[in-house]
Design an enzyme around this catalytic site. Structure first.
Site, mmCIF file in Angstrom:
data_model
loop_
_atom_site.group_PDB
_atom_site.id
_atom_site.type_symbol
_atom_site.label_atom_id
_atom_site.label_comp_id
_atom_site.label_asym_id
_atom_site.label_seq_id
_atom_site.Cartn_x
_atom_site.Cartn_y
_atom_site.Cartn_z
ATOM 1 N N HIS A 1 -2.786 -7.460 0.425
ATOM 2 C CA HIS A 1 -1.548 -8.247 0.523
ATOM 3 C C HIS A 1 -0.311 -7.407 0.237
ATOM 4 O O HIS A 1 0.820 -7.860 0.454
ATOM 5 C CB HIS A 1 -1.602 -9.427 -0.447
ATOM 6 C CG HIS A 1 -1.114 -10.709 0.148
ATOM 7 N ND1 HIS A 1 0.057 -10.806 0.858
ATOM 8 C CD2 HIS A 1 -1.653 -11.956 0.153
ATOM 9 C CE1 HIS A 1 0.240 -12.055 1.256
ATOM 10 N NE2 HIS A 1 -0.794 -12.776 0.855
ATOM 11 N N ARG A 2 -0.489 -6.174 -0.211
ATOM 12 C CA ARG A 2 0.668 -5.307 -0.425
ATOM 13 C C ARG A 2 1.221 -4.764 0.888
ATOM 14 O O ARG A 2 2.402 -4.441 0.981
ATOM 15 C CB ARG A 2 0.282 -4.132 -1.339
ATOM 16 C CG ARG A 2 -0.131 -4.521 -2.740
ATOM 17 C CD ARG A 2 -0.643 -3.319 -3.519
ATOM 18 N NE ARG A 2 -1.849 -2.744 -2.910
ATOM 19 C CZ ARG A 2 -2.483 -1.667 -3.364
ATOM 20 N NH1 ARG A 2 -2.017 -1.040 -4.445
ATOM 21 N NH2 ARG A 2 -3.566 -1.207 -2.770
#
Length: 489
Positions: free
Chosen positions: A460-461
Protein backbone atom coordinates in the site's frame (compact mmCIF):
# COMPACT_ATOMS: atom_id res chain seq x y z
CA UNK A 1 57.64 -34.17 1.20
CA UNK A 2 53.88 -34.09 0.68
CA UNK A 3 52.07 -30.93 1.72
CA UNK A 4 48.63 -31.22 3.31
CA UNK A 5 46.52 -28.23 2.26
CA UNK A 6 43.26 -27.28 3.93
CA UNK A 7 40.32 -26.39 1.68
CA UNK A 8 37.68 -24.26 3.42
CA UNK A 9 34.01 -23.84 2.50
CA UNK A 10 34.10 -20.96 -0.01
CA UNK A 11 31.86 -17.93 -0.26
CA UNK A 12 29.11 -19.10 -2.62
CA UNK A 13 27.86 -15.59 -3.34
CA UNK A 14 24.52 -13.80 -2.81
CA UNK A 15 25.52 -12.97 0.78
CA UNK A 16 25.19 -16.59 1.92
CA UNK A 17 26.94 -17.34 5.20
CA UNK A 18 26.42 -21.09 5.59
CA UNK A 19 25.64 -24.27 3.69
CA UNK A 20 24.48 -27.78 4.54
CA UNK A 21 26.42 -30.81 3.36
CA UNK A 22 24.01 -32.87 1.26
CA UNK A 23 26.30 -35.50 -0.27
CA UNK A 24 30.01 -36.17 -0.23
CA UNK A 25 31.37 -37.01 -3.68
CA UNK A 26 34.75 -38.24 -2.40
CA UNK A 27 35.98 -40.30 0.55
CA UNK A 28 39.12 -40.18 2.69
CA UNK A 29 41.93 -41.76 0.66
CA UNK A 30 40.43 -40.88 -2.73
CA UNK A 31 42.61 -39.19 -5.34
CA UNK A 32 41.08 -35.96 -6.63
CA UNK A 33 41.99 -33.88 -9.66
CA UNK A 34 42.23 -30.10 -9.78
CA UNK A 35 38.74 -28.51 -9.88
CA UNK A 36 37.01 -31.86 -9.34
CA UNK A 37 33.67 -31.53 -7.48
CA UNK A 38 34.13 -33.00 -4.01
CA UNK A 39 30.90 -32.22 -2.17
CA UNK A 40 27.33 -31.20 -2.89
CA UNK A 41 25.96 -28.53 -0.54
CA UNK A 42 22.61 -26.87 -0.15
CA UNK A 43 22.43 -23.17 0.48
CA UNK A 44 19.42 -20.97 1.07
CA UNK A 45 19.33 -20.43 -2.70
CA UNK A 46 20.19 -23.66 -4.48
CA UNK A 47 22.12 -26.93 -4.56
CA UNK A 48 25.79 -26.37 -5.48
CA UNK A 49 28.62 -28.75 -6.33
CA UNK A 50 31.84 -27.37 -4.81
CA UNK A 51 35.08 -28.06 -6.74
CA UNK A 52 38.41 -28.44 -4.94
CA UNK A 53 41.23 -26.20 -6.23
CA UNK A 54 43.90 -28.76 -5.26
CA UNK A 55 44.90 -32.08 -6.77
CA UNK A 56 46.06 -34.91 -4.54
CA UNK A 57 44.77 -37.39 -1.96
CA UNK A 58 41.93 -36.57 0.42
CA UNK A 59 43.22 -36.94 3.97
CA UNK A 60 40.25 -35.62 5.94
CA UNK A 61 36.61 -34.64 5.56
CA UNK A 62 35.03 -32.17 7.96
CA UNK A 63 31.34 -32.78 8.52
CA UNK A 64 28.87 -35.58 7.96
CA UNK A 65 26.03 -35.36 5.46
CA UNK A 66 23.37 -33.14 7.02
CA UNK A 67 25.92 -31.01 8.89
CA UNK A 68 25.62 -27.23 8.45
CA UNK A 69 28.93 -25.40 8.08
CA UNK A 70 29.63 -21.65 8.04
CA UNK A 71 31.56 -20.08 5.19
CA UNK A 72 35.26 -20.33 5.96
CA UNK A 73 35.01 -23.52 8.01
CA UNK A 74 37.35 -26.38 7.04
CA UNK A 75 35.78 -28.62 4.41
CA UNK A 76 38.53 -31.13 3.64
CA UNK A 77 42.31 -31.50 3.47
CA UNK A 78 44.32 -32.74 0.50
CA UNK A 79 47.85 -34.15 0.47
CA UNK A 80 49.57 -32.55 -2.52
CA UNK A 81 52.81 -33.84 -4.09
CA UNK A 82 55.03 -36.85 -3.37
CA UNK A 83 57.05 -37.41 -0.20
CA UNK A 84 60.73 -36.51 -0.22
CA UNK A 85 62.91 -39.42 -1.16
CA UNK A 86 60.21 -41.15 -3.25
CA UNK A 87 61.74 -42.95 -6.21
CA UNK A 88 60.10 -41.41 -9.26
CA UNK A 89 61.31 -44.24 -11.42
CA UNK A 90 59.72 -46.90 -9.21
CA UNK A 91 56.46 -48.39 -10.42
CA UNK A 92 53.58 -46.32 -9.09
CA UNK A 93 51.06 -48.07 -6.89
CA UNK A 94 47.42 -47.25 -7.20
CA UNK A 95 46.28 -45.14 -4.26
CA UNK A 96 43.25 -47.35 -3.86
CA UNK A 97 45.26 -50.57 -3.55
CA UNK A 98 45.30 -50.26 0.23
CA UNK A 99 42.14 -48.66 1.65
CA UNK A 100 42.68 -45.50 3.65
CA UNK A 101 41.61 -45.43 7.30
CA UNK A 102 37.86 -45.23 7.70
CA UNK A 103 37.95 -42.35 10.16
CA UNK A 104 35.86 -39.48 8.91
CA UNK A 105 38.34 -36.90 10.13
CA UNK A 106 42.11 -37.14 10.16
CA UNK A 107 44.89 -34.65 10.69
CA UNK A 108 48.58 -34.48 10.00
CA UNK A 109 51.09 -34.84 12.80
CA UNK A 110 51.97 -31.63 14.66
CA UNK A 111 55.44 -31.64 13.07
CA UNK A 112 53.94 -31.76 9.58
CA UNK A 113 50.89 -29.61 10.29
CA UNK A 114 52.73 -26.47 11.41
CA UNK A 115 54.76 -25.86 8.23
CA UNK A 116 51.80 -26.93 6.10
CA UNK A 117 49.59 -24.28 7.64
CA UNK A 118 52.28 -21.64 7.59
CA UNK A 119 52.90 -22.11 3.87
CA UNK A 120 49.34 -22.90 2.78
CA UNK A 121 48.68 -19.57 1.06
CA UNK A 122 52.07 -19.52 -0.62
CA UNK A 123 51.72 -23.12 -1.75
CA UNK A 124 48.24 -22.42 -3.06
CA UNK A 125 49.55 -19.74 -5.39
CA UNK A 126 52.73 -21.46 -6.46
CA UNK A 127 51.85 -25.15 -6.51
CA UNK A 128 51.50 -26.73 -9.90
CA UNK A 129 48.86 -29.05 -8.44
CA UNK A 130 46.47 -26.20 -7.65
CA UNK A 131 43.96 -24.40 -9.83
CA UNK A 132 43.83 -20.75 -10.78
CA UNK A 133 40.04 -20.98 -10.93
CA UNK A 134 37.87 -19.51 -8.20
CA UNK A 135 34.19 -19.27 -7.29
CA UNK A 136 33.81 -16.35 -4.91
CA UNK A 137 36.57 -15.63 -2.43
CA UNK A 138 38.60 -18.82 -2.75
CA UNK A 139 41.03 -20.54 -5.07
CA UNK A 140 44.70 -20.17 -5.80
CA UNK A 141 46.27 -16.91 -6.67
CA UNK A 142 48.02 -18.18 -9.79
CA UNK A 143 46.36 -17.02 -13.01
CA UNK A 144 44.66 -19.91 -14.78
CA UNK A 145 46.22 -18.95 -18.12
CA UNK A 146 49.78 -19.39 -16.74
CA UNK A 147 49.14 -22.61 -14.87
CA UNK A 148 51.44 -25.49 -15.75
CA UNK A 149 51.41 -29.08 -14.63
CA UNK A 150 54.64 -30.87 -13.65
CA UNK A 151 54.78 -34.65 -13.65
CA UNK A 152 55.30 -35.92 -10.14
CA UNK A 153 55.70 -39.34 -8.65
CA UNK A 154 52.17 -40.32 -7.59
CA UNK A 155 51.31 -40.67 -3.93
CA UNK A 156 51.13 -44.25 -2.76
CA UNK A 157 48.76 -45.63 -0.17
CA UNK A 158 51.62 -45.94 2.33
CA UNK A 159 52.43 -42.24 1.90
CA UNK A 160 48.85 -41.32 2.64
CA UNK A 161 48.67 -43.62 5.65
CA UNK A 162 51.59 -41.83 7.31
CA UNK A 163 49.71 -38.54 7.11
CA UNK A 164 46.47 -39.85 8.62
CA UNK A 165 46.06 -39.77 12.41
CA UNK A 166 43.21 -39.12 14.79
CA UNK A 167 42.97 -35.56 16.01
CA UNK A 168 44.25 -35.12 19.58
CA UNK A 169 42.25 -32.63 21.63
CA UNK A 170 42.27 -31.25 25.14
CA UNK A 171 46.04 -31.35 25.46
CA UNK A 172 46.33 -34.99 24.44
CA UNK A 173 43.64 -36.24 26.86
CA UNK A 174 42.30 -38.48 24.11
CA UNK A 175 40.51 -38.12 20.79
CA UNK A 176 36.96 -36.83 20.67
CA UNK A 177 35.20 -37.90 17.47
CA UNK A 178 33.68 -34.54 16.56
CA UNK A 179 33.98 -33.03 13.09
CA UNK A 180 31.56 -30.12 12.95
CA UNK A 181 32.67 -26.84 14.55
CA UNK A 182 28.97 -26.09 15.06
CA UNK A 183 28.65 -29.17 17.27
CA UNK A 184 31.66 -28.09 19.33
CA UNK A 185 30.27 -24.59 19.74
CA UNK A 186 26.82 -25.89 20.71
CA UNK A 187 28.37 -28.14 23.36
CA UNK A 188 30.58 -25.35 24.68
CA UNK A 189 27.67 -22.87 24.97
CA UNK A 190 25.55 -25.35 26.96
CA UNK A 191 28.31 -26.78 29.12
CA UNK A 192 28.17 -30.27 27.60
CA UNK A 193 31.34 -32.37 28.00
CA UNK A 194 31.85 -34.07 24.64
CA UNK A 195 34.05 -36.74 26.23
CA UNK A 196 31.04 -38.07 28.15
CA UNK A 197 28.88 -38.53 25.02
CA UNK A 198 28.54 -41.58 22.83
CA UNK A 199 28.19 -40.57 19.20
CA UNK A 200 25.41 -42.02 17.03
CA UNK A 201 27.26 -41.36 13.78
CA UNK A 202 29.53 -43.62 11.84
CA UNK A 203 32.55 -44.83 13.86
CA UNK A 204 31.06 -43.21 16.96
CA UNK A 205 31.05 -39.71 15.47
CA UNK A 206 29.27 -37.20 17.72
CA UNK A 207 26.53 -35.43 15.77
CA UNK A 208 24.49 -32.36 16.54
CA UNK A 209 21.50 -34.48 17.55
CA UNK A 210 23.64 -36.17 20.21
CA UNK A 211 24.51 -32.83 21.80
CA UNK A 212 20.91 -31.60 21.60
CA UNK A 213 19.71 -34.81 23.27
CA UNK A 214 22.17 -34.26 26.12
CA UNK A 215 21.00 -30.65 26.50
CA UNK A 216 17.33 -31.68 26.64
CA UNK A 217 18.02 -34.46 29.15
CA UNK A 218 19.82 -32.01 31.41
CA UNK A 219 17.01 -29.44 31.10
CA UNK A 220 14.22 -31.90 31.95
CA UNK A 221 15.79 -33.38 35.12
CA UNK A 222 13.39 -32.23 37.85
CA UNK A 223 14.38 -32.07 41.56
CA UNK A 224 13.04 -34.88 43.78
CA UNK A 225 9.66 -34.35 45.46
CA UNK A 226 9.52 -33.12 49.08
CA UNK A 227 9.74 -36.05 51.49
CA UNK A 228 10.99 -38.49 48.88
CA UNK A 229 13.85 -40.79 49.96
CA UNK A 230 17.33 -39.75 48.96
CA UNK A 231 18.77 -41.51 45.94
CA UNK A 232 21.08 -44.45 46.54
CA UNK A 233 23.91 -42.77 44.67
CA UNK A 234 25.07 -39.19 44.71
CA UNK A 235 23.54 -37.06 41.98
CA UNK A 236 25.72 -36.12 39.04
CA UNK A 237 27.15 -32.62 39.66
CA UNK A 238 26.11 -29.88 37.28
CA UNK A 239 28.70 -28.37 34.94
CA UNK A 240 30.62 -25.49 36.46
CA UNK A 241 29.03 -23.05 34.03
CA UNK A 242 25.45 -24.07 34.94
CA UNK A 243 23.64 -21.86 37.49
CA UNK A 244 22.32 -23.44 40.66
CA UNK A 245 18.63 -24.31 40.55
CA UNK A 246 16.35 -22.86 43.19
CA UNK A 247 14.04 -25.35 44.91
CA UNK A 248 10.68 -25.49 43.18
CA UNK A 249 7.42 -25.35 45.10
CA UNK A 250 5.49 -27.08 42.31
CA UNK A 251 6.36 -29.86 39.87
CA UNK A 252 8.25 -28.62 36.82
CA UNK A 253 6.48 -29.39 33.55
CA UNK A 254 8.55 -30.99 30.84
CA UNK A 255 9.32 -28.81 27.84
CA UNK A 256 7.06 -29.45 24.80
CA UNK A 257 10.00 -30.79 22.80
CA UNK A 258 10.72 -33.44 25.46
CA UNK A 259 7.34 -35.18 25.09
CA UNK A 260 7.31 -38.48 23.19
CA UNK A 261 6.50 -38.13 19.50
CA UNK A 262 7.57 -34.47 19.24
CA UNK A 263 9.76 -33.76 16.21
CA UNK A 264 12.00 -30.73 15.81
CA UNK A 265 12.70 -29.62 12.24
CA UNK A 266 15.52 -27.06 11.86
CA UNK A 267 14.62 -23.94 9.89
CA UNK A 268 17.59 -23.96 7.56
CA UNK A 269 18.39 -24.26 3.88
CA UNK A 270 15.50 -23.42 1.57
CA UNK A 271 12.91 -23.72 4.35
CA UNK A 272 14.85 -21.28 6.51
CA UNK A 273 15.28 -18.80 3.66
CA UNK A 274 11.53 -18.91 2.92
CA UNK A 275 10.73 -18.34 6.60
CA UNK A 276 13.08 -15.35 6.83
CA UNK A 277 11.77 -13.73 3.66
CA UNK A 278 8.09 -14.17 4.52
CA UNK A 279 8.64 -12.88 8.05
CA UNK A 280 10.45 -9.84 6.72
CA UNK A 281 7.65 -9.23 4.22
CA UNK A 282 5.01 -9.27 6.96
CA UNK A 283 7.08 -7.00 9.20
CA UNK A 284 8.03 -4.39 6.61
CA UNK A 285 5.28 -4.28 3.97
CA UNK A 286 1.83 -2.85 4.75
CA UNK A 287 0.01 -5.11 2.31
CA UNK A 288 -3.61 -5.23 1.21
CA UNK A 289 -5.49 -7.72 -0.97
CA UNK A 290 -8.28 -7.36 -3.50
CA UNK A 291 -9.82 -10.12 -5.57
CA UNK A 292 -12.30 -10.70 -8.39
CA UNK A 293 -13.96 -13.65 -10.13
CA UNK A 294 -13.46 -13.85 -13.89
CA UNK A 295 -14.98 -15.95 -16.66
CA UNK A 296 -12.00 -17.81 -18.17
CA UNK A 297 -14.02 -19.72 -20.79
CA UNK A 298 -12.79 -17.60 -23.72
CA UNK A 299 -9.17 -17.73 -22.50
CA UNK A 300 -9.27 -21.53 -22.41
CA UNK A 301 -10.81 -21.59 -25.88
CA UNK A 302 -8.08 -19.28 -27.20
CA UNK A 303 -5.37 -21.53 -25.74
CA UNK A 304 -6.97 -24.61 -27.32
CA UNK A 305 -7.03 -22.88 -30.71
CA UNK A 306 -3.38 -21.80 -30.39
CA UNK A 307 -2.23 -25.31 -29.53
CA UNK A 308 -4.32 -26.81 -32.33
CA UNK A 309 -2.56 -24.60 -34.87
CA UNK A 310 0.70 -26.54 -34.37
CA UNK A 311 4.06 -25.51 -33.02
CA UNK A 312 5.12 -25.37 -29.40
CA UNK A 313 2.38 -25.91 -26.83
CA UNK A 314 1.33 -22.88 -24.83
CA UNK A 315 1.02 -23.27 -21.06
CA UNK A 316 -1.87 -21.56 -19.33
CA UNK A 317 0.46 -19.80 -16.90
CA UNK A 318 2.30 -18.34 -19.90
CA UNK A 319 -0.93 -16.65 -21.01
CA UNK A 320 -1.44 -15.25 -17.52
CA UNK A 321 2.17 -14.04 -17.57
CA UNK A 322 1.57 -12.31 -20.90
CA UNK A 323 -1.53 -10.63 -19.48
CA UNK A 324 0.42 -9.53 -16.36
CA UNK A 325 3.18 -7.86 -18.34
CA UNK A 326 0.60 -5.94 -20.34
CA UNK A 327 -1.15 -4.87 -17.13
CA UNK A 328 2.14 -3.75 -15.58
CA UNK A 329 2.83 -1.59 -18.63
CA UNK A 330 -0.42 0.23 -17.83
CA UNK A 331 0.19 0.32 -14.07
CA UNK A 332 3.98 0.57 -13.57
CA UNK A 333 3.53 1.45 -9.89
CA UNK A 334 3.18 -2.27 -9.14
CA UNK A 335 6.49 -3.11 -10.85
CA UNK A 336 8.57 -1.35 -8.24
CA UNK A 337 10.27 -1.62 -4.89
CA UNK A 338 10.55 0.64 -1.85
CA UNK A 339 13.88 2.06 -0.70
CA UNK A 340 13.06 2.54 2.98
CA UNK A 341 16.37 4.23 3.82
CA UNK A 342 15.88 6.91 1.16
CA UNK A 343 12.06 6.93 1.53
CA UNK A 344 11.69 6.50 -2.21
CA UNK A 345 9.64 4.30 -4.53
CA UNK A 346 11.91 2.81 -7.20
CA UNK A 347 9.99 2.00 -10.41
CA UNK A 348 11.73 -0.59 -12.56
CA UNK A 349 11.82 -0.46 -16.38
CA UNK A 350 11.91 -4.23 -17.02
CA UNK A 351 9.67 -7.02 -15.77
CA UNK A 352 11.48 -10.00 -14.27
CA UNK A 353 8.57 -12.29 -13.50
CA UNK A 354 8.87 -14.72 -10.61
CA UNK A 355 6.54 -17.67 -10.16
CA UNK A 356 6.03 -19.78 -7.06
CA UNK A 357 6.96 -23.43 -7.55
CA UNK A 358 6.51 -26.18 -4.95
CA UNK A 359 9.36 -28.71 -4.89
CA UNK A 360 10.52 -31.53 -2.63
CA UNK A 361 13.01 -29.08 -1.10
CA UNK A 362 10.31 -26.50 -0.35
CA UNK A 363 8.87 -23.42 -2.02
CA UNK A 364 11.13 -21.71 -4.55
CA UNK A 365 10.49 -18.71 -6.79
CA UNK A 366 12.39 -18.96 -10.08
CA UNK A 367 12.54 -15.76 -12.15
CA UNK A 368 11.80 -15.38 -15.87
CA UNK A 369 14.09 -12.60 -17.06
CA UNK A 370 12.69 -9.86 -19.34
CA UNK A 371 9.21 -11.40 -19.36
CA UNK A 372 7.80 -8.23 -20.93
CA UNK A 373 9.83 -8.87 -24.09
CA UNK A 374 8.89 -12.55 -24.50
CA UNK A 375 6.17 -14.16 -26.58
CA UNK A 376 3.75 -16.75 -25.21
CA UNK A 377 5.89 -19.53 -26.75
CA UNK A 378 9.08 -18.18 -25.16
CA UNK A 379 7.37 -17.80 -21.79
CA UNK A 380 6.08 -21.39 -21.93
CA UNK A 381 9.54 -22.76 -22.70
CA UNK A 382 11.18 -20.75 -19.89
CA UNK A 383 8.52 -21.73 -17.35
CA UNK A 384 9.07 -25.39 -18.24
CA UNK A 385 12.86 -25.13 -18.01
CA UNK A 386 12.87 -23.37 -14.65
CA UNK A 387 10.22 -25.69 -13.20
CA UNK A 388 12.27 -28.76 -14.10
CA UNK A 389 15.42 -27.17 -12.67
CA UNK A 390 13.54 -26.42 -9.46
CA UNK A 391 12.35 -30.01 -9.10
CA UNK A 392 15.85 -31.38 -9.70
CA UNK A 393 17.46 -28.84 -7.33
CA UNK A 394 19.73 -27.34 -9.99
CA UNK A 395 18.48 -23.75 -9.96
CA UNK A 396 21.34 -21.28 -9.67
CA UNK A 397 21.26 -18.34 -7.23
CA UNK A 398 20.91 -16.01 -10.22
CA UNK A 399 17.74 -17.80 -11.32
CA UNK A 400 16.17 -17.31 -7.89
CA UNK A 401 16.82 -13.61 -7.38
CA UNK A 402 16.06 -10.30 -9.03
CA UNK A 403 12.30 -10.67 -9.53
CA UNK A 404 10.12 -7.57 -9.82
CA UNK A 405 6.63 -9.17 -9.76
CA UNK A 406 5.42 -12.67 -8.86
CA UNK A 407 2.69 -15.02 -10.09
CA UNK A 408 1.33 -17.59 -7.65
CA UNK A 409 -0.75 -20.33 -9.29
CA UNK A 410 -2.22 -21.98 -6.19
CA UNK A 411 -5.03 -23.38 -8.33
CA UNK A 412 -2.82 -26.41 -9.02
CA UNK A 413 -3.44 -27.40 -5.37
CA UNK A 414 -7.19 -27.45 -5.93
CA UNK A 415 -8.05 -24.26 -4.02
CA UNK A 416 -10.08 -21.30 -5.19
CA UNK A 417 -8.55 -18.33 -3.40
CA UNK A 418 -5.75 -17.09 -1.19
CA UNK A 419 -4.16 -13.92 0.18
CA UNK A 420 -0.55 -14.22 -1.04
CA UNK A 421 2.36 -12.84 0.97
CA UNK A 422 4.44 -10.49 -1.17
CA UNK A 423 7.86 -11.76 -2.18
CA UNK A 424 10.06 -9.12 -0.52
CA UNK A 425 11.29 -6.66 -1.81
CA UNK A 426 8.70 -6.67 -4.60
CA UNK A 427 5.52 -4.61 -4.43
CA UNK A 428 2.81 -7.03 -5.55
CA UNK A 429 1.84 -10.63 -6.26
CA UNK A 430 -1.01 -11.99 -8.38
CA UNK A 431 -2.68 -15.20 -7.19
CA UNK A 432 -4.53 -17.53 -9.56
CA UNK A 433 -7.09 -20.00 -8.20
CA UNK A 434 -8.38 -23.15 -9.86
CA UNK A 435 -10.61 -22.84 -12.92
CA UNK A 436 -13.90 -24.66 -12.29
CA UNK A 437 -17.34 -24.71 -13.96
CA UNK A 438 -19.80 -22.47 -12.15
CA UNK A 439 -23.17 -20.85 -12.85
CA UNK A 440 -22.53 -17.49 -14.52
CA UNK A 441 -24.60 -14.83 -16.18
CA UNK A 442 -23.35 -14.71 -19.77
CA UNK A 443 -24.92 -12.35 -22.32
CA UNK A 444 -27.97 -11.90 -20.12
CA UNK A 445 -28.60 -15.61 -19.54
CA UNK A 446 -27.57 -18.06 -16.88
CA UNK A 447 -24.98 -20.50 -18.15
CA UNK A 448 -22.25 -22.80 -16.90
CA UNK A 449 -18.89 -21.11 -17.46
CA UNK A 450 -15.26 -21.75 -16.48
CA UNK A 451 -14.63 -19.35 -13.59
CA UNK A 452 -11.36 -18.42 -11.87
CA UNK A 453 -10.73 -16.27 -8.82
CA UNK A 454 -7.87 -13.77 -9.09
CA UNK A 455 -6.34 -12.09 -6.02
CA UNK A 456 -3.83 -9.26 -5.93
CA UNK A 457 -1.79 -8.50 -2.81
CA UNK A 458 0.01 -5.17 -3.09
CA UNK A 459 2.24 -2.87 -1.05
CA UNK A 460 0.00 0.00 0.00
CA UNK A 461 3.02 2.31 0.09
CA UNK A 462 3.50 2.21 -3.68
CA UNK A 463 -0.13 2.79 -4.67
CA UNK A 464 -3.68 3.08 -3.41
CA UNK A 465 -6.63 0.79 -3.95
CA UNK A 466 -7.64 2.54 -7.16
CA UNK A 467 -4.42 1.59 -8.94
CA UNK A 468 -4.51 -1.97 -7.60
CA UNK A 469 -8.15 -2.33 -8.56
CA UNK A 470 -7.44 -0.97 -12.04
CA UNK A 471 -4.63 -3.48 -12.53
CA UNK A 472 -6.77 -6.41 -11.38
CA UNK A 473 -9.74 -5.32 -13.45
CA UNK A 474 -7.62 -5.11 -16.60
CA UNK A 475 -6.26 -8.63 -15.92
CA UNK A 476 -9.81 -9.93 -15.48
CA UNK A 477 -10.96 -8.22 -18.71
CA UNK A 478 -8.14 -9.89 -20.65
CA UNK A 479 -9.04 -13.26 -19.13
CA UNK A 480 -12.69 -12.85 -20.09
CA UNK A 481 -11.98 -11.33 -23.51
CA UNK A 482 -8.47 -12.19 -24.75
CA UNK A 483 -8.95 -9.86 -27.70
CA UNK A 484 -8.52 -6.95 -25.24
CA UNK A 485 -4.86 -7.93 -25.05
CA UNK A 486 -4.40 -7.26 -28.76
CA UNK A 487 -4.76 -3.54 -28.12
CA UNK A 488 -1.45 -3.50 -26.25
CA UNK A 489 0.55 -5.46 -28.88
Amino acid sequence: MAQVLEFKLPDLGEGLTEAEIVRWLVSVGDVVAVDQPVVEVETAKAMVEVPCPYGGVVTARYGEEGTELPVGAPLLTVAVGALEGADASAPAQAPTATPAPTATKAAVTPQAAAPARASASASASASDEASGNVLVGYGTGAPAARRRRVRRAPLTASHVATALVREPVNGGAGPVPVVSPLVRRLAREHGVDLRELTGSGRDGLILRCDVERAIHQGATQAPPAVGAPAPATAPTPLPASAPAQAPASAPVAASPSARPGVTRVPLRGVRGAVADKLTRSRHEIPDATCWVDADATELLAARTAMNAAGGAKIALIALFARICTAALARHPELNSTVDSAAREIVRLPEVHLGFAAQTDRGLVVPVVRDAHARSAESLSAEFARLTEAGRSGTLTPGELTGGTFTLNNYGVFGVDGSTPIINHPEAAMLGIGRIVPKPWVHEGELAVRQVVQLSLTFDHRVCDGGTAGGFLRYVADCVEQPAVLLRTL
